[in-house]
Design a protein around this motif. Sequence first.
Motif, PDB file in Angstrom:
ATOM      1  N   SER A  16      73.563  27.778  14.311  1.00  0.00           N
ATOM      2  CA  SER A  16      73.380  28.410  15.618  1.00  0.00           C
ATOM      3  C   SER A  16      74.642  29.161  16.040  1.00  0.00           C
ATOM      4  O   SER A  16      75.749  28.813  15.647  1.00  0.00           O
ATOM      5  CB  SER A  16      73.074  27.346  16.685  1.00  0.00           C
ATOM      6  OG  SER A  16      71.863  26.675  16.420  1.00  0.00           O
ATOM      7  N   ARG A  65      63.212  31.224  18.093  1.00  0.00           N
ATOM      8  CA  ARG A  65      64.555  30.910  17.583  1.00  0.00           C
ATOM      9  C   ARG A  65      65.658  31.403  18.509  1.00  0.00           C
ATOM     10  O   ARG A  65      66.700  30.760  18.617  1.00  0.00           O
ATOM     11  CB  ARG A  65      64.747  31.548  16.199  1.00  0.00           C
ATOM     12  CG  ARG A  65      63.764  31.083  15.164  1.00  0.00           C
ATOM     13  CD  ARG A  65      64.147  31.566  13.770  1.00  0.00           C
ATOM     14  NE  ARG A  65      64.152  33.017  13.647  1.00  0.00           N
ATOM     15  CZ  ARG A  65      65.227  33.730  13.278  1.00  0.00           C
ATOM     16  NH1 ARG A  65      66.363  33.122  12.991  1.00  0.00           N
ATOM     17  NH2 ARG A  65      65.131  35.051  13.189  1.00  0.00           N
ATOM     18  N   ASN A  82      69.296  30.222  17.318  1.00  0.00           N
ATOM     19  CA  ASN A  82      69.129  28.977  16.568  1.00  0.00           C
ATOM     20  C   ASN A  82      68.388  29.238  15.271  1.00  0.00           C
ATOM     21  O   ASN A  82      67.709  30.256  15.117  1.00  0.00           O
ATOM     22  CB  ASN A  82      68.360  27.960  17.410  1.00  0.00           C
ATOM     23  CG  ASN A  82      69.077  27.576  18.675  1.00  0.00           C
ATOM     24  OD1 ASN A  82      70.303  27.555  18.728  1.00  0.00           O
ATOM     25  ND2 ASN A  82      68.320  27.260  19.717  1.00  0.00           N
ATOM     26  N   ASN A  83      68.502  28.282  14.349  1.00  0.00           N
ATOM     27  CA  ASN A  83      67.830  28.383  13.055  1.00  0.00           C
ATOM     28  C   ASN A  83      68.054  29.764  12.434  1.00  0.00           C
ATOM     29  O   ASN A  83      67.106  30.449  12.027  1.00  0.00           O
ATOM     30  CB  ASN A  83      66.334  28.101  13.219  1.00  0.00           C
ATOM     31  CG  ASN A  83      65.613  27.962  11.903  1.00  0.00           C
ATOM     32  OD1 ASN A  83      66.233  27.681  10.877  1.00  0.00           O
ATOM     33  ND2 ASN A  83      64.303  28.173  11.919  1.00  0.00           N
TER      34      ASN A  83
END
Length: 113
Positions: A16, A65, A82-83
């Motif tokens: 992240s 995400r 994120n991800n």
Amino acid sequence: VQLQASGGGLVQAGGSLRLSCAARGFSFRGYDMGWFHQAPGKQRERVAVIHTLFNTNYADSVKGRFTISRDNVENMVYLQMNNLKPEDTGVYYCNALGSETYWGQGTLVTVSS
């Protein structure tokens, strides 16, 4: 007018990052704020926008995400990522769209596989 983006860096896939953009010199709350992504050798594309009434839109590639947010007191806009995936690699630009259009200088995100 200034849009100062920061927060980029090198991260492994699945990790992240949080990008920040500090805005100065215009009526921030009256502008839609967006984040654009330019992958190496490709055109710049909008990945997220937050409108003046705080409603948001995302590119399909980042839905679920990435999260965009804004602070109309501090004149800041954020992109929580994120991800992260290798295809998220590139330069991320902060954009302000209203009576005028403004661009920041970009911050580099590199996602390693």
